[in-house]
Enzyme design. Structure first.
Site, mmCIF file in Angstrom:
data_model
loop_
_atom_site.group_PDB
_atom_site.id
_atom_site.type_symbol
_atom_site.label_atom_id
_atom_site.label_comp_id
_atom_site.label_asym_id
_atom_site.label_seq_id
_atom_site.Cartn_x
_atom_site.Cartn_y
_atom_site.Cartn_z
ATOM 1 N N ARG A 84 0.829 -1.206 0.000
ATOM 2 C CA ARG A 84 0.000 0.000 0.000
ATOM 3 C C ARG A 84 0.859 1.250 0.000
ATOM 4 N NH1 ARG A 84 -5.040 -1.321 4.083
ATOM 5 N NH2 ARG A 84 -5.881 -2.992 2.805
ATOM 6 N N ASP A 198 8.323 -3.740 -15.118
ATOM 7 C CA ASP A 198 6.862 -3.665 -15.062
ATOM 8 C C ASP A 198 6.391 -2.272 -15.451
ATOM 9 O OD1 ASP A 198 4.293 -4.509 -14.649
ATOM 10 O OD2 ASP A 198 4.332 -4.244 -12.473
HETATM 11 N N1 LIG Z 1 5.397 9.142 -5.200
HETATM 12 C C1 LIG Z 1 4.081 9.193 -5.365
HETATM 13 N N2 LIG Z 1 3.442 10.378 -5.356
HETATM 14 C C2 LIG Z 1 2.117 10.439 -5.500
HETATM 15 N N3 LIG Z 1 1.320 9.355 -5.658
HETATM 16 C C3 LIG Z 1 1.894 8.158 -5.662
HETATM 17 C C4 LIG Z 1 3.293 7.998 -5.528
HETATM 18 N N4 LIG Z 1 3.584 6.682 -5.586
HETATM 19 C C5 LIG Z 1 2.427 6.054 -5.752
HETATM 20 N N5 LIG Z 1 1.393 6.924 -5.806
HETATM 21 C C6 LIG Z 1 -0.020 6.600 -5.952
HETATM 22 O O1 LIG Z 1 -0.268 5.390 -5.275
HETATM 23 C C7 LIG Z 1 -0.989 4.505 -6.104
HETATM 24 C C8 LIG Z 1 -0.578 3.090 -5.784
HETATM 25 O O2 LIG Z 1 0.754 2.894 -6.220
HETATM 26 P P1 LIG Z 1 1.380 1.463 -6.323
HETATM 27 O O3 LIG Z 1 2.730 1.603 -6.856
HETATM 28 O O4 LIG Z 1 1.247 0.763 -5.028
HETATM 29 O O5 LIG Z 1 0.381 0.709 -7.267
HETATM 30 P P2 LIG Z 1 0.325 0.584 -8.841
HETATM 31 O O6 LIG Z 1 1.507 1.210 -9.456
HETATM 32 O O7 LIG Z 1 -1.013 1.088 -9.224
HETATM 33 O O8 LIG Z 1 0.375 -0.978 -9.061
HETATM 34 P P3 LIG Z 1 1.660 -1.915 -9.094
HETATM 35 O O9 LIG Z 1 2.433 -1.668 -7.841
HETATM 36 O O10 LIG Z 1 1.102 -3.273 -9.156
HETATM 37 O O11 LIG Z 1 2.427 -1.525 -10.294
HETATM 38 C C9 LIG Z 1 -0.666 4.923 -7.508
HETATM 39 O O12 LIG Z 1 -1.717 4.677 -8.367
HETATM 40 C C10 LIG Z 1 -0.392 6.405 -7.391
HETATM 41 O O13 LIG Z 1 -1.577 7.118 -7.663
#
Ligand SMILES: Nc1ncnc2c1ncn2[C@@H]1O[C@H](COP(=O)(O)OP(=O)(O)OP(=O)(O)O)[C@@H](O)[C@H]1O
Length: 595
Positions: A84, A198
């Site tokens: 998360r 990825d």
């Molecule tokens: N550095 C950041 N600044 C702002 N929002 C972020 C940042 N990193 C992640 N997020 C938000 O958190 C959400 C979840 O990110 P996460 O990397 O866990 O999932 P994902 O990229 O959607 O899936 P996966 O990890 O399977 O590639 C993202 O969709 C993004 O909107």
């Protein structure tokens, strides 16, 4: 999202020029994905980082709990395959952060975790979301990133989750250029190079509407590649369906070129407004790449590939070239795909907005077309694109033949990015000299350097194009603005890819007969055929590099598999030659040069 495990044999590639080939063997350092066996294999001496080498802040769990209001739901930004993500504010500094709480799969070993953090903490680029801290308290493993308040590309382009108008053509190209630069940094500047593994639209964060600066994130959970240290590591596919390179899906074999493939999918999404996988579409259209592959072979259909929301508001030549770049990235054979650095160069040019105003894309309304119904033909009319270029056709047409020869003659031993920058500054005079030297060297080496990397000899091309630019009296506004810049023909990118493909694979597959047929055909039709001496199988390179595309479709009709993609790419470029315009745009080596 859609991560899927997969096992298969992993190749034990060892090469002194892994990065150049883009086929580096991955080094498993992804905390979340590591297996105990792999940890043993790495051995202490392979730990390239440790806590003392970490260039990021070490937070206590308590600090991060405070920052995220005890990981409260209201702070949750999202949840992905690794855990998360919470928004937080570091109390001591007031800095906004995104805290990723990793699932406890393979992250227990703190040494491995710290080793990875150390590596990632040294990766900093404007097009990457930077890691600023970490926490390894007890069993807790958290990564702290700079908070980047932005939509993901998925949200902004595909998800209809924003109130913003659709991205216009140049905004899309800008996003693509930014994302490619981030990936280029991971591939070419990070040490060891980082394979993203990825890359997908949800892993591209966009900046404010004003700057739309694309930043890649989640590369911290990609596996890093660092040579042959993890050759025996079991492969594990961690990519996302629709974005995964075929060889990665099939065998688990990962490389820099599998990232290039994923990037190609993103570029295609930007062009078409379609998702990599869209189960709401008819079966044959659900997988974007499968849908696009046949279209790559028919440049006339390219305008229909464009996102209907663009309402045909794009320079058609630019569209052709963007499709061509995507097609190159999406070639079946990893070796045939370009290096990301070359993609950066090409996209930097395409993302340069002409000085004339660009008609805005249509807002989605009740009456507007749904995505990918065939839009009504409404020619993009830009004086700079149509009139001026038409006027210069005579000059440019002749010049371009020169260009073609130059491009062919200057596919040479590649230089590292730093060297490229230096070579761009070289004078025309010296470039002429190096061109000659390069040609003979290439002939001897089959166009590849001792490291095996083929690329463009930039400096000679720069000189050649600058000369033409200056000699052209009637150039478009856009061209004028680029006169002083360093340029490279997108053709070179195509040639380079096809040469790689040719030398590596195609020579075995293609018959000399068809080569001669294509070559002679092209030669007789336009009389400007460049020699195809470089490789017996480089007929596409040679023929496509000539200034006409007429008849090329049928000439290529016997080609199969990945070669079709390469061929299509070149057809795409040639389709930019409709009318009297030069067949290929010249690509600035650096948009920053012009800004
Ligand atoms: N550095 C950041 N600044 C702002 N929002 C972020 C940042 N990193 C992640 N997020 C938000 O958190 C959400 C979840 O990110 P996460 O990397 O866990 O999932 P994902 O990229 O959607 O899936 P996966 O990890 O399977 O590639 C993202 O969709 C993004 O909107």
């Amino acid at each position: 999202m859609n991560c899927f495990p997969c096992c298969g044999p992993q190749k034990n590639k060892q090469s002194n020029s892994k990065r150049e080939h883009g086929t580096t063997t991955p080094m498993e350092v992804t905390s979340a994905a590591k297996t105990p066996d792999m940890k043993k294999q790495r051995g202490d001496e392979q730990m390239q980082g440790d806590a003392t080498n970490i260039n990021a802040q070490n937070f206590t769990f308590r600090e991060l709990a405070t920052a995220t209001k005890n990981f409260r739901q209201e702070c949750l930004l999202g949840e992905g395959g690794f855990g998360r993500v919470y928004k937080g504010v570091i109390p001591a500094t007031g800095q906004a952060v995104a805290v990723k709480q990793l699932d406890r799969h393979g992250t227990e070993n703190s040494k491995d975790f710290l080793s990875e953090v150390a590596l990632l903490s040294h990766v900093h680029h404007d097009n990457l979301v930077n890691l600023i801290g970490y926490c390894a308290d007890g069993e807790q493993r958290l990564l702290v990133y700079e908070y980047y308040p932005a939509y993901t590309l998925e949200d902004r382009l595909l998800g209809n989750k924003t109130d913003e108008p659709p991205l216009n053509w140049f905004e899309r190209m800008k996003v693509a250029a930014g994302a490619s630069k981030g990936l280029e940094y991971l591939h070419d500047n990070a040490n060891p190079p980082v394979i993203f593994r990825d890359l997908k639209a949800v892993n591209v964060l966009l900046g404010t509407e004003a700057d739309l600066n694309a930043k890649l994130y989640d590369f911290g959970l990609a596996k890093l590649c660092g040579g042959d240290k993890m050759n025996n590591a079991p492969p594990r596919v961690m990519g996302t369906y629709g974005y995964c390179a075929p060889e990665y899906t099939r065998t688990g074999q990962v490389s820099l070129k599998s990232d290039v493939y994923s990037f190609g999918v993103i570029l295609l999404e930007l062009i078409t407004g379609r998702r990599a996988v869209d189960t709401t579409k008819p079966n044959e259209e659900q997988n974007l790449v499968s849908w696009a592959q046949p279209l790559f072979r028919d440049p006339k259909k390219y305008p229909d590939m464009a996102d209907p929301l663009l309402n045909k508001h794009f320079p058609e030549k630019d569209l052709n070239q963007a499709v061509a770049i995507a097609a190159m990235c999406l070639q079946e054979e990893p070796e045939a795909r370009p290096l990301i650095g070359d993609v950066v160069t090409a996209l930097s040019f395409l993302s340069t907005t002409p000085t004339e105003p660009i008609p805005p894309p249509s807002l989605p309304t009740a009456t507007s077309v749904s995505r990918h119904s065939t839009a009504t033909e409404s020619e993009y009319e830009s004086e700079s694109e149509s009139e001026s270029e038409g006027e210069t056709s005579d000059d440019e047409g002749t010049d371009h033949e020169e260009d073609n020869k130059t491009a062919q003659n200057h596919v040479a031993a590649s230089e590292k990015p730093q060297k490229r920058a230096t070579s761009k500054k070289s004078s025309r005079k010296s470039s002429t000299k190096s061109r000659n030297e390069t040609t003979s060297k290439d002939s001897a080496e089959g166009g590849a350097s001792s490291s095996g990397k083929t690329s463009i000899k930039w400096q000679s091309f720069v000189g050649n194009l600058s000369q033409k630019s200056n000699s052209s009296k009637k150039s478009s506004t856009r061209e004028k603005s680029q006169k002083s810049s360093k340029k490279i023909s997108i053709k070179e990118l195509s040639q380079k890819c096809s040469r790689k493909s040719s030398t590596k694979d195609l020579s075995h597959k293609s018959s000399r007969k068809s080569s001669a047929k294509v070559s002679s055909r092209m030669q007789s039709e336009d009389g400007s055929m460049n020699s195809s001496h470089r490789s017996g199988s480089s007929q596409y390179t040679s023929s496509s590099m000539s200034s006409s595309s007429r008849g090329s479709g049928s000439a290529h009709s016997d080609v199969k598999g990945s070669r079709r993609t390469g061929e299509s790419m070149r057809l795409a470029m040639e389709s930019g030659d409709e009318g009297s315009n030069p067949p290929f745009d010249r690509i600035s080596s650096s948009d920053s040069d012009r800004r």
